[in-house]
Design an enzyme around this catalytic site. Structure first.
Site, short mmCIF file in Angstrom:
data_model
loop_
_atom_site.label_atom_id
_atom_site.label_comp_id
_atom_site.label_asym_id
_atom_site.label_seq_id
_atom_site.Cartn_x
_atom_site.Cartn_y
_atom_site.Cartn_z
N ASN A 9 0.89 -1.29 0.00
CA ASN A 9 0.11 -0.05 -0.01
C ASN A 9 1.02 1.34 0.09
OD1 ASN A 9 -1.77 1.98 0.48
ND2 ASN A 9 -2.43 1.54 2.45
N LYS A 11 -0.03 4.35 -0.30
CA LYS A 11 -0.35 5.44 0.52
C LYS A 11 -0.39 6.68 -0.50
CE LYS A 11 -0.12 3.22 4.71
NZ LYS A 11 0.15 3.02 6.19
N HIS A 94 -9.49 1.17 5.21
CA HIS A 94 -7.97 1.30 5.78
C HIS A 94 -8.09 2.38 7.22
CE1 HIS A 94 -3.78 2.50 6.69
NE2 HIS A 94 -3.48 1.46 6.01
N GLU A 96 -6.68 4.75 8.15
CA GLU A 96 -6.42 6.22 7.73
C GLU A 96 -7.62 6.61 7.18
OE1 GLU A 96 -2.81 5.57 5.52
OE2 GLU A 96 -1.89 4.96 7.27
N GLU A 166 -4.70 -5.04 10.73
CA GLU A 166 -3.86 -4.04 10.78
C GLU A 166 -3.94 -3.29 12.14
OE1 GLU A 166 -2.08 -2.78 6.69
OE2 GLU A 166 -3.74 -1.33 7.18
N GLY A 172 3.10 2.25 10.73
CA GLY A 172 4.12 3.37 10.50
C GLY A 172 4.89 3.76 11.81
N SER A 212 3.87 -2.23 10.13
CA SER A 212 5.42 -2.30 10.51
C SER A 212 5.97 -3.79 10.03
CB SER A 212 5.89 -1.67 11.78
OG SER A 212 5.50 -0.26 11.96
P1 13P Z 1 3.39 0.29 7.70
O1 13P Z 1 3.83 -0.87 7.03
O2 13P Z 1 3.97 1.45 6.92
O3 13P Z 1 3.59 0.30 9.09
O4 13P Z 1 2.01 0.65 7.09
C1 13P Z 1 0.95 -0.47 7.22
C2 13P Z 1 -0.30 -0.22 6.45
O5 13P Z 1 -0.94 0.68 6.99
C3 13P Z 1 -0.48 -0.85 5.29
O6 13P Z 1 -1.77 -0.43 4.74
#
Ligand code: 13P
Length: 249
Positions: A9, A11, A94, A96, A166, A172, A212
């Site tokens: 992803n 983003k 997601h 976010e 997740e 992150g 992560s």
């Molecule tokens: P990270 O791997 O940067 O923690 O992000 C995970 C994520 O949100 C994938 O959709």
């Protein structure tokens, strides 16, 4: 046998030159044949991305769709538009999108329906925030997320659903769920699918872990019996790291 999936992803990262460079590097690498590899660039990069990976097994997928078919929704993208350029998998729910764009249970349920109506495969994300984990409410949070936005789907359509667990506190942050914590939640999710549908459906659905995942922790996480792959953020922006994660299976 459940499908193993590693999805990147991106983003809101990678412009056109960066996308070309990353994808060119990925297609030049020997990727794991048994693992379905996906990348999710931002909307304007989907079409060029598809061109670059067309001779490979990499699938280009979307990060979001609008829940409506078409119409006066300035700035939005419909599933049918993605389908017209050959994109047929989408990430929905997601954290976010839930937190920053206020995507409620009911909006997410509509997005899931809109995608499945176009025969998309949906990667449906669930996961608790740190506060809920501390209060030991993580199972009930995830159970609600499934019940409110996914479990309206018919048994037949569930074959087009992948779930990504997740934990928000691991996204992150460099902090991952331990392999045992991931396994515990994945097994819980599978039990809930079995209760709502049946064991055959539960056993067939791929459940990915995200938060992560890096080359040095992927193997341990992927070795858990109910972890069928990963949804990778930061580490998917680097071709060597993403490849190493794919090869961790
Ligand atoms: P990270 O791997 O940067 O923690 O992000 C995970 C994520 O949100 C994938 O959709």
């Amino acid at each position: 046998m459940r499908q193993k999936i590693v999805a990147g992803n991106w983003k809101m990262n990678n412009d056109l030159p960066q996308s070309i460079s990353l994808l060119s590097s990925l297609v030049s690498k020997e990727l794991h044949n048994e693992v379905k590899v996906m990348v999710a660039p931002a909307f304007p990069l989907l079409y060029p991305a598809k061109e670059i990976v067309k001779e490979s097994n990499i699938e280009v997928i979307a990060q979001n769709i609008n829940e409506n078919k078409n119409g006066a929704f300035t700035g939005e993208v419909a599933a049918s538009m993605l389908k017209s350029i050959g994109v047929t998998t989408v990430i929905i729910g997601h954290s976010e999108r839930r937190a920053i764009y206020n995507e409620t249970y009911s909006i997410l349920a509509k997005k899931v329906e809109a995608a499945l109506a176009q025969n998309f495969r949906v990667i449906f994300c669930v996961g608790e925030e740190l506060d809920a984990r501390k209060k030991n409410e993580h199972f009930s949070v995830v159970e609600n997320q499934l019940a409110e936005s996914l479990f309206q789907v018919s048994e037949n359509d569930m074959k087009n659903v992948v779930i990504a667990y997740e934990p928000v506190w691991a996204i992150g942050t460099g902090e991952t769920a331990t392999p045992a914590e991931a396994q515990e939640m994945h097994a819980f999710i599978r039990t809930k699918i079995s209760e709502k549908y049946n064991n055959a459906v539960a056993e067939s659905i791929s459940i990915l872990y995200g938060g992560s995942v890096k080359p040095d922790n992927a193997q341990e996480i992927f070795s858990q019996p109910d972890v069928d792959g990963g949804l990778i953020g930061g580490a998917s922006l680097n071709a060597d790291d993403f490849t190493a994660i794919i090869k961790a299976f």
